[in-house]
Design a protein around this motif. Structure first.
Motif, PDB file in Angstrom:
ATOM      1  N   PHE A   1      44.232  36.843  34.177  1.00  0.00           N
ATOM      2  CA  PHE A   1      44.281  37.299  35.202  1.00  0.00           C
ATOM      3  C   PHE A   1      43.424  38.595  35.548  1.00  0.00           C
ATOM      4  CE2 PHE A   1      48.085  35.007  34.298  1.00  0.00           C
ATOM      5  CZ  PHE A   1      48.258  34.235  35.525  1.00  0.00           C
ATOM      6  N   SER A   2      43.554  39.749  34.618  1.00  0.00           N
ATOM      7  CA  SER A   2      42.924  40.801  35.008  1.00  0.00           C
ATOM      8  C   SER A   2      41.640  40.966  34.699  1.00  0.00           C
ATOM      9  CB  SER A   2      43.774  41.974  33.970  1.00  0.00           C
ATOM     10  OG  SER A   2      43.453  41.739  32.533  1.00  0.00           O
ATOM     11  N   LYS A   3      40.840  40.207  33.748  1.00  0.00           N
ATOM     12  CA  LYS A   3      39.455  40.287  33.565  1.00  0.00           C
ATOM     13  C   LYS A   3      38.806  39.396  34.464  1.00  0.00           C
ATOM     14  CE  LYS A   3      37.745  38.514  29.777  1.00  0.00           C
ATOM     15  NZ  LYS A   3      37.467  38.407  28.485  1.00  0.00           N
ATOM     16  N   ASP A   4      39.253  38.236  34.734  1.00  0.00           N
ATOM     17  CA  ASP A   4      38.843  37.292  35.656  1.00  0.00           C
ATOM     18  C   ASP A   4      38.563  37.793  37.109  1.00  0.00           C
ATOM     19  OD1 ASP A   4      39.000  35.797  33.392  1.00  0.00           O
ATOM     20  OD2 ASP A   4      39.658  33.923  34.373  1.00  0.00           O
ATOM     21  N   VAL A   5      39.671  38.481  37.588  1.00  0.00           N
ATOM     22  CA  VAL A   5      39.733  38.992  38.947  1.00  0.00           C
ATOM     23  C   VAL A   5      38.576  40.207  39.065  1.00  0.00           C
ATOM     24  CG1 VAL A   5      41.465  40.957  38.549  1.00  0.00           C
ATOM     25  CG2 VAL A   5      41.387  39.640  40.837  1.00  0.00           C
ATOM     26  N   ILE A   6      38.368  41.038  37.964  1.00  0.00           N
ATOM     27  CA  ILE A   6      37.298  41.895  38.055  1.00  0.00           C
ATOM     28  C   ILE A   6      36.052  41.288  38.291  1.00  0.00           C
ATOM     29  CG2 ILE A   6      35.998  43.601  36.816  1.00  0.00           C
ATOM     30  CD1 ILE A   6      38.328  44.560  35.467  1.00  0.00           C
ATOM     31  N   ILE A   7      35.633  40.121  37.640  1.00  0.00           N
ATOM     32  CA  ILE A   7      34.342  39.423  37.762  1.00  0.00           C
ATOM     33  C   ILE A   7      34.186  38.724  39.062  1.00  0.00           C
ATOM     34  CG2 ILE A   7      33.150  37.447  36.852  1.00  0.00           C
ATOM     35  CD1 ILE A   7      34.488  37.937  34.137  1.00  0.00           C
ATOM     36  N   GLU A   8      35.369  38.350  39.808  1.00  0.00           N
ATOM     37  CA  GLU A   8      35.440  37.738  41.073  1.00  0.00           C
ATOM     38  C   GLU A   8      35.297  38.871  42.175  1.00  0.00           C
ATOM     39  OE1 GLU A   8      38.922  35.440  41.625  1.00  0.00           O
ATOM     40  OE2 GLU A   8      38.524  34.338  39.768  1.00  0.00           O
ATOM     41  N   ALA A   9      35.780  39.953  41.991  1.00  0.00           N
ATOM     42  CA  ALA A   9      35.687  41.065  42.764  1.00  0.00           C
ATOM     43  C   ALA A   9      34.388  41.611  42.765  1.00  0.00           C
ATOM     44  CB  ALA A   9      36.778  42.205  42.334  1.00  0.00           C
ATOM     45  N   THR A  10      33.655  41.707  41.538  1.00  0.00           N
ATOM     46  CA  THR A  10      32.244  42.097  41.444  1.00  0.00           C
ATOM     47  C   THR A  10      31.279  41.186  42.167  1.00  0.00           C
ATOM     48  OG1 THR A  10      32.716  42.928  39.435  1.00  0.00           O
ATOM     49  CG2 THR A  10      30.498  42.845  40.039  1.00  0.00           C
ATOM     50  N   TYR A  11      31.662  39.932  42.243  1.00  0.00           N
ATOM     51  CA  TYR A  11      30.762  38.854  43.064  1.00  0.00           C
ATOM     52  C   TYR A  11      31.021  39.361  44.443  1.00  0.00           C
ATOM     53  CZ  TYR A  11      28.655  34.442  44.646  1.00  0.00           C
ATOM     54  OH  TYR A  11      28.118  33.754  45.226  1.00  0.00           O
ATOM     55  N   ALA A  12      32.096  39.471  44.679  1.00  0.00           N
ATOM     56  CA  ALA A  12      32.367  39.375  46.200  1.00  0.00           C
ATOM     57  C   ALA A  12      32.174  40.774  46.878  1.00  0.00           C
ATOM     58  CB  ALA A  12      34.008  39.115  46.625  1.00  0.00           C
ATOM     59  N   SER A  13      31.945  41.661  46.054  1.00  0.00           N
ATOM     60  CA  SER A  13      31.688  42.955  46.622  1.00  0.00           C
ATOM     61  C   SER A  13      30.488  43.224  47.308  1.00  0.00           C
ATOM     62  CB  SER A  13      31.641  44.250  45.502  1.00  0.00           C
ATOM     63  OG  SER A  13      30.465  43.950  44.499  1.00  0.00           O
ATOM     64  N   HIS A  14      30.162  44.224  48.099  1.00  0.00           N
ATOM     65  CA  HIS A  14      28.995  44.359  48.867  1.00  0.00           C
ATOM     66  C   HIS A  14      28.223  45.329  48.123  1.00  0.00           C
ATOM     67  CE1 HIS A  14      30.882  42.220  52.016  1.00  0.00           C
ATOM     68  NE2 HIS A  14      32.052  43.090  52.144  1.00  0.00           N
ATOM     69  N   SER A  15      28.400  45.737  46.804  1.00  0.00           N
ATOM     70  CA  SER A  15      27.726  46.693  46.138  1.00  0.00           C
ATOM     71  C   SER A  15      26.182  46.275  46.041  1.00  0.00           C
ATOM     72  CB  SER A  15      27.992  47.002  44.810  1.00  0.00           C
ATOM     73  OG  SER A  15      27.202  47.658  43.898  1.00  0.00           O
ATOM     74  N   PRO A  16      25.207  46.929  46.054  1.00  0.00           N
ATOM     75  CA  PRO A  16      23.782  46.874  45.790  1.00  0.00           C
ATOM     76  C   PRO A  16      23.343  46.202  44.607  1.00  0.00           C
ATOM     77  CG  PRO A  16      23.897  48.911  46.140  1.00  0.00           C
ATOM     78  CD  PRO A  16      25.432  48.553  46.341  1.00  0.00           C
ATOM     79  N   VAL A  17      24.391  46.445  43.386  1.00  0.00           N
ATOM     80  CA  VAL A  17      24.075  45.829  42.175  1.00  0.00           C
ATOM     81  C   VAL A  17      25.168  44.785  41.701  1.00  0.00           C
ATOM     82  CG1 VAL A  17      22.722  48.156  41.383  1.00  0.00           C
ATOM     83  CG2 VAL A  17      25.217  47.983  41.297  1.00  0.00           C
ATOM     84  N   ALA A  18      25.821  44.320  42.651  1.00  0.00           N
ATOM     85  CA  ALA A  18      26.811  43.335  42.492  1.00  0.00           C
ATOM     86  C   ALA A  18      26.055  42.288  41.506  1.00  0.00           C
ATOM     87  CB  ALA A  18      27.291  42.851  43.799  1.00  0.00           C
ATOM     88  N   GLY A  19      24.953  41.711  41.868  1.00  0.00           N
ATOM     89  CA  GLY A  19      24.503  40.642  41.001  1.00  0.00           C
ATOM     90  C   GLY A  19      24.117  40.920  39.733  1.00  0.00           C
ATOM     91  N   PHE A  20      23.525  41.942  39.449  1.00  0.00           N
ATOM     92  CA  PHE A  20      23.442  42.597  38.081  1.00  0.00           C
ATOM     93  C   PHE A  20      24.629  42.544  37.238  1.00  0.00           C
ATOM     94  CE2 PHE A  20      23.467  46.305  35.590  1.00  0.00           C
ATOM     95  CZ  PHE A  20      22.596  46.060  34.417  1.00  0.00           C
ATOM     96  N   ALA A  21      25.842  43.279  37.936  1.00  0.00           N
ATOM     97  CA  ALA A  21      26.980  43.518  37.373  1.00  0.00           C
ATOM     98  C   ALA A  21      27.733  42.393  36.976  1.00  0.00           C
ATOM     99  CB  ALA A  21      27.938  44.469  38.326  1.00  0.00           C
ATOM    100  N   PHE A  22      27.716  41.406  37.986  1.00  0.00           N
ATOM    101  CA  PHE A  22      28.382  39.905  37.664  1.00  0.00           C
ATOM    102  C   PHE A  22      27.854  39.411  36.676  1.00  0.00           C
ATOM    103  CE2 PHE A  22      28.243  35.634  38.411  1.00  0.00           C
ATOM    104  CZ  PHE A  22      29.645  35.184  38.738  1.00  0.00           C
ATOM    105  N   THR A  23      26.420  39.322  36.307  1.00  0.00           N
ATOM    106  CA  THR A  23      25.817  38.603  35.239  1.00  0.00           C
ATOM    107  C   THR A  23      25.988  39.282  33.930  1.00  0.00           C
ATOM    108  OG1 THR A  23      23.924  38.266  36.750  1.00  0.00           O
ATOM    109  CG2 THR A  23      23.423  37.966  34.311  1.00  0.00           C
ATOM    110  N   MET A  24      26.096  40.683  33.980  1.00  0.00           N
ATOM    111  CA  MET A  24      26.307  41.313  32.713  1.00  0.00           C
ATOM    112  C   MET A  24      27.933  40.905  32.354  1.00  0.00           C
ATOM    113  SD  MET A  24      23.951  43.313  31.628  1.00  0.00           S
ATOM    114  CE  MET A  24      22.952  41.677  31.901  1.00  0.00           C
ATOM    115  N   LEU A  25      28.645  41.127  33.305  1.00  0.00           N
ATOM    116  CA  LEU A  25      30.091  40.786  32.863  1.00  0.00           C
ATOM    117  C   LEU A  25      30.397  39.439  32.350  1.00  0.00           C
ATOM    118  CD1 LEU A  25      32.329  42.772  35.689  1.00  0.00           C
ATOM    119  CD2 LEU A  25      31.508  43.558  33.413  1.00  0.00           C
ATOM    120  N   VAL A  26      29.595  38.485  33.015  1.00  0.00           N
ATOM    121  CA  VAL A  26      29.937  37.194  32.485  1.00  0.00           C
ATOM    122  C   VAL A  26      29.381  36.903  31.064  1.00  0.00           C
ATOM    123  CG1 VAL A  26      29.321  34.533  32.953  1.00  0.00           C
ATOM    124  CG2 VAL A  26      29.948  36.102  34.776  1.00  0.00           C
ATOM    125  N   ILE A  27      28.304  37.457  30.734  1.00  0.00           N
ATOM    126  CA  ILE A  27      27.634  37.333  29.463  1.00  0.00           C
ATOM    127  C   ILE A  27      28.663  38.087  28.451  1.00  0.00           C
ATOM    128  CG2 ILE A  27      25.605  38.138  28.089  1.00  0.00           C
ATOM    129  CD1 ILE A  27      23.711  37.980  30.712  1.00  0.00           C
TER     130      ILE A  27
END
Length: 665
Positions: free
Chosen positions: A422-448
């Motif tokens: 619940f807690s780790k997966d929601v961070i990954i989903e929230a990162t993808y859904a965010s409007h941060s300019p580095v959202a894509g980079f952060a999402f990739t790093m977290l999945v790896i």
């Protein structure tokens, strides 16, 4: 109000009794007093969480003033306890884990002759952490911040006769001073901007900075490191300095090097300080100051980048470590990166939710590791374990639960799963859904990082509990399960690792977000993350589950199906293997840049400056010249009468000559 004071000061009372009177009352009494007071504090903390967090308290945070503290110039602060939902969550994390660690330590440390001192340190640490999380101003938070640093130093170096423990304690203390330098400058910057360090005043005035960045007012309000900053940029500077303090305490990338070495302390210390509580102080700081950080997109971007790099970096290092505690330590470092990414993209509730669940399963993993070490006579190298499952079945089951929780095992798109699901997966989903300019980079790093987390977690399980025993026959003959006093904390932590995610999901970041937090975290109609991450593409939602499965299958193949594969891969990719095994060579780099250079500078100032200049030409030099002159003058005092008569004649002749020349002129 007495309730809140009791929660904070009961651990301090226990620390004083065990620390000052431990020898008089004995080790057993010290254990029972400190543990008993912690049990009371933990029960009261859960009551506060139920009434404040889960209840319907109106009118903002509860304030409990202890005393007037500092009144100097523009600073007017009280020593007060600030009780809101964020505090109540941290109270149950700190006091629950600390209580279980106290109880576990009764069994783990039963042969140590210095138990009163150990339990005094544990309770002192708990008090300092409670001061930090109940603070109502930045000065009080800094007091608790430094208090946990002191207690951490004492606990890491508890076995002070071991040179490695002393070195690790010094390393943790010094690296954290780097972060604390930024933190105290951040506090000073906040005071310059807002004229106060009380949270209520800061948050009330923060709105005036909302539109200053890049726009309306270019009036210089802060001079920082030679830079003249207007309101918006000054706020970014203050936030980054505060985050620098968080980086040190929470072992983020570049200031992470102290955390793995901190495993030199007793295993219960690792579970309490370096997995569940102290290292989350940085996360708590950023969450507490979320109304400020939310006004600085640049600062949030930096937080996101550092968090993503930390999550990836620590996970890569954890892949190849052989010390069972260091694997879990790097896992902690990586999971803290997840929390900071969540903070950076504005998912504050998700960050605290992962902090909450992580405390349960990471403390469980550390205490299980301690149970394993206890069973195999102090051995920590997983290469010398194996085949332990039939011998310590309870520890195996508990560690399995912790592993299922940290790797995020669950059934996608259903409310069935362990805490990390619940807690780790929601961070990954929230990162993808965010409007941060580095959202894509952060999402990739977290999945790896999720894939690597699954791999090294299952690698630990397979190397420790499966295959044939690799320990000596003598060690295997004495392998035994831990006593109940060590197993009961594992049972209770396992309950949290299984159910905490499912039970509290809706409160921390779901539909009940605003009602649960009651303004303790930044909440805005414009912060759409609370709703958006429920509608991410299916593959995004599935990505952490896929990463978890791939990591598990890979670890199973390499350590169960084909145990020779890891050694082959290590030989084939020796450079990469050594790079990861040596932790990206950060220790060597820092040793070269800072340690050796500092020693070289000190040696130069000693040899050339002190000895070469000051001693040669300063007081010692003058004294030496005086001795030289007196030694020469002494030679004139021969003691012979005719020498003195001759000197007198020379003097008379010189006097007459001078008088004659004077009269002639």
């Amino acid at each position: 109000m007495f309730l809140y004071k009791a929660i904070v000061f009961l651990p301090l009372i226990g620390a004083i009794i065990a620390g000052l009177f431990g020898r008089a009352i004995g080790a057993k009494a010290s254990e029972f007093v400190t543990t008993g007071l912690m049990i009371i504090a933990a029960v009261l903390s859960w009551y506060v969480f139920i009434t404040v967090g889960m209840g319907h308290v109106e009118g903002g945070p509860i304030k409990v003033e202890i005393l007037r503290w500092i009144q100097s110039g523009g600073i007017d602060v009280s020593w007060s306890l600030r009780i809101d939902t964020l505090t109540s969550v941290m109270l149950i994390v700190v006091n629950s884990v600390s209580t279980l660690v106290h109880l576990y330590s009764i069994g783990y440390m039963h042969n140590d002759p210095h138990r009163p001192r150990f339990f005094a340190y544990l309770s002192l640490f708990t008090f300092a952490m409670l001061m930090l999380i109940t603070s109502d101003n930045l000065a009080q938070m800094f007091f608790g911040w430094e208090g946990v640093g002191l207690a951490s130093y004492l606990l890491i170096g508890f076995w002070f006769k071991k040179p490695s423990a002393n070195a690790a304690a010094m390393k943790a203390f010094i690296v954290n001073r780097v972060g604390d330098f930024g933190f105290i400058l951040g506090i000073a910057s906040v005071f310059v901007l807002f004229g106060a360090i009380n949270f209520d005043t800061i948050f009330a005035n923060a709105a005036s900075f909302a539109h200053a960045e890049g726009g309306e007012s270019h009036e210089v309000v802060l001079n920082l490191f030679g830079m003249h900053l207007d309101k918006g940029h000054a706020l970014t500077g203050a936030c980054l300095l505060l985050f620098m303090g968080a980086m040190g305490k929470s072992a983020q990338f570049l200031l992470h090097t102290w955390l793995p070495d901190a495993m030199e302390g007793p295993t219960p210390v690792s579970a309490l300080i370096h997995a569940a509580t102290m290292v989350t102080a940085g996360v708590f700081l950023v969450a507490r100051m979320s109304p400020l950080f939310e006004l600085s997109p640049d600062a949030l971007t930096v937080v996101t980048i550092i968090g993503a790099i930390t999550a990836f970096f620590a996970a890569t290092v954890g892949l190849v470590q052989n010390d069972i505690k260091r694997v879990i330590a790097y896992s902690t470092c990586s999971q803290l990166g997840y929390m900071f990414v969540a903070l950076g993209v504005g998912a504050y509730g998700a960050a605290i939710f992962h902090l909450f669940t992580h405390a349960f399963f990471k403390a469980l993993l550390f205490l299980c590791a301690g149970s394993v070490i206890h069973a195999v006579d102090g051995e920590q190298d997983m290469r010398h374990m194996g085949g332990l499952r039939p011998h310590i079945k309870v520890t195996f089951v508990m560690m399995l639960i912790g592993t299922l929780a940290i790797t995020g095992v669950g059934i996608p798109f259903t409310p069935i799963g362990f805490a990390g699901f619940f807690s780790k997966d929601v961070i990954i989903e929230a990162t993808y859904a965010s409007h941060s300019p580095v959202a894509g980079f952060a999402f990739t790093m977290l999945v790896i990082a999720a894939l690597f987390t699954s791999f090294y977690s299952w690698r630990l399980m397979f190397m420790t509990f499966f295959n044939k025993p690799r320990a000596s026959h003598e060690v295997m003959h004495h392998v035994h399960e831990s006593p109940q006093v060590m197993l009961i904390p594992l049972y209770l932590l396992a309950i949290g690792a299984v159910f905490a995610g499912w039970f509290f999901e809706g409160h921390f970041y779901g539909e009940e977000y605003a009602e649960f937090w009651k303004g303790a975290l930044f909440t805005s109609e414009h912060n759409e993350l609370v709703h958006e991450f429920h509608h991410v593409p299916a593959m995004v939602a599935l990505s952490p589950f896929i990463a978890m499965v791939v990591g598990f299958v890979t670890a199973w193949y390499m350590y169960i199906k084909s145990p020779s594969t890891p050694a082959v891969l290590a030989r084939q990719h020796r450079v990469l293997y050594q790079f990861l095994l040596n932790k990206w060579y950060f220790d060597e780099l820092y040793d070269f840049l800072f340690v050796r250079s500092a020693k070289a500078l000190g040696r130069f100032l000693w040899k050339k400056g002190d000895v070469g200049v000051i001693d040669t030409y300063g007081p010692n030099g003058i004294a030496a010249r005086v001795v030289d002159v007196t030694n020469r003058v002494v030679r004139l005092q021969s003691g012979y009468l005719y020498h003195y008569a001759f000197a007198m004649l020379i003097g008379v002749a010189a006097l007459v000559t001078w008088m004659m020349l004077g009269s002639a002129l």
